[in-house]
Design a protein around this motif. Structure first.
Motif, mmCIF file in Angstrom:
data_model
loop_
_atom_site.group_PDB
_atom_site.id
_atom_site.type_symbol
_atom_site.label_atom_id
_atom_site.label_comp_id
_atom_site.label_asym_id
_atom_site.label_seq_id
_atom_site.Cartn_x
_atom_site.Cartn_y
_atom_site.Cartn_z
ATOM 1 N N THR A 24 -3.973 -7.786 -9.572
ATOM 2 C CA THR A 24 -3.667 -8.100 -8.468
ATOM 3 C C THR A 24 -2.206 -8.432 -8.348
ATOM 4 O O THR A 24 -1.165 -8.113 -7.499
ATOM 5 N N ARG A 25 -1.859 -9.431 -9.193
ATOM 6 C CA ARG A 25 -0.454 -9.836 -9.245
ATOM 7 C C ARG A 25 0.409 -8.786 -9.704
ATOM 8 O O ARG A 25 1.697 -8.758 -9.112
ATOM 9 N N LEU A 27 -0.076 -5.512 -9.271
ATOM 10 C CA LEU A 27 0.026 -4.362 -8.339
ATOM 11 C C LEU A 27 0.988 -4.782 -7.165
ATOM 12 O O LEU A 27 1.674 -4.278 -6.679
ATOM 13 N N SER A 28 0.608 -6.188 -6.879
ATOM 14 C CA SER A 28 1.707 -6.822 -5.583
ATOM 15 C C SER A 28 3.080 -6.737 -5.859
ATOM 16 O O SER A 28 4.008 -6.393 -5.247
ATOM 17 N N HIS A 29 3.282 -6.937 -7.261
ATOM 18 C CA HIS A 29 4.758 -7.092 -7.641
ATOM 19 C C HIS A 29 5.566 -5.666 -7.554
ATOM 20 O O HIS A 29 6.559 -5.365 -6.897
ATOM 21 N N GLY A 32 5.016 -4.319 -3.500
ATOM 22 C CA GLY A 32 5.680 -5.045 -2.448
ATOM 23 C C GLY A 32 6.841 -4.323 -1.960
ATOM 24 O O GLY A 32 7.056 -4.340 -0.634
ATOM 25 N N ASN A 35 6.209 -2.227 0.918
ATOM 26 C CA ASN A 35 5.820 -2.957 2.111
ATOM 27 C C ASN A 35 4.227 -2.736 1.821
ATOM 28 O O ASN A 35 3.490 -2.839 2.917
ATOM 29 N N THR A 37 0.712 -4.483 0.604
ATOM 30 C CA THR A 37 0.370 -5.862 0.292
ATOM 31 C C THR A 37 -0.832 -5.671 -0.607
ATOM 32 O O THR A 37 -1.558 -4.786 -0.573
ATOM 33 N N VAL A 38 -1.170 -6.387 -1.607
ATOM 34 C CA VAL A 38 -2.298 -6.493 -2.503
ATOM 35 C C VAL A 38 -2.758 -8.076 -2.518
ATOM 36 O O VAL A 38 -1.980 -8.940 -2.800
ATOM 37 N N ASN A 39 -4.016 -8.036 -2.032
ATOM 38 C CA ASN A 39 -4.427 -9.496 -2.230
ATOM 39 C C ASN A 39 -5.737 -9.636 -3.049
ATOM 40 O O ASN A 39 -6.700 -8.539 -2.924
ATOM 41 N N ARG A 91 -0.499 -8.453 6.975
ATOM 42 C CA ARG A 91 0.668 -7.727 6.748
ATOM 43 C C ARG A 91 1.709 -8.247 5.942
ATOM 44 O O ARG A 91 2.613 -7.813 5.290
#
Length: 92
Positions: A24-25, A27-29, A32, A35, A37-39, A91
């Motif tokens: 998750t971390r 992928l979000s990096h 991001g 635009n 988001t990955v949670n 978002r």
């Protein structure tokens, strides 16, 4: 929270949760800037499901004492969080 505080020896479970958090971390990096988001929501022990039906009340009380809200999350509350993160309201 078990992989951060391994109070029971669920090695496969804690390794899997840690891997999901890392994925998750990263992928979000990576996503991001586009635009996207990955949670990750990680419910842990929920009150009460088929998986937690045999859990002693003392365990629920211990978990509740170590959470900010002093209670254990219900499946309905977990579903609310999942719906939020799947919605346009998440978002940012």
């Amino acid at each position: 929270n078990l992989f951060q505080n391994p109070v029971v020896p669920y090695h496969d479970y804690t390794a899997g949760k840690a891997a999901l958090l890392s994925l998750t971390r990263t992928l979000s990096h990576d996503l991001g800037p586009d635009n996207i988001t990955v949670n990750m929501i990680s419910g842990g022990l929920l009150r009460t499901t088929d998986a937690s039906s045999a859990t002693p009340e003392a365990v629920f009380e211990l978990i509740a004492q170590n959470t900010p809200l002093r209670r254990v999350t219900t499946p309905e509350e977990f579903a609310d969080a999942a719906l939020f993160f799947a919605s346009p309201w998440a978002r940012a």
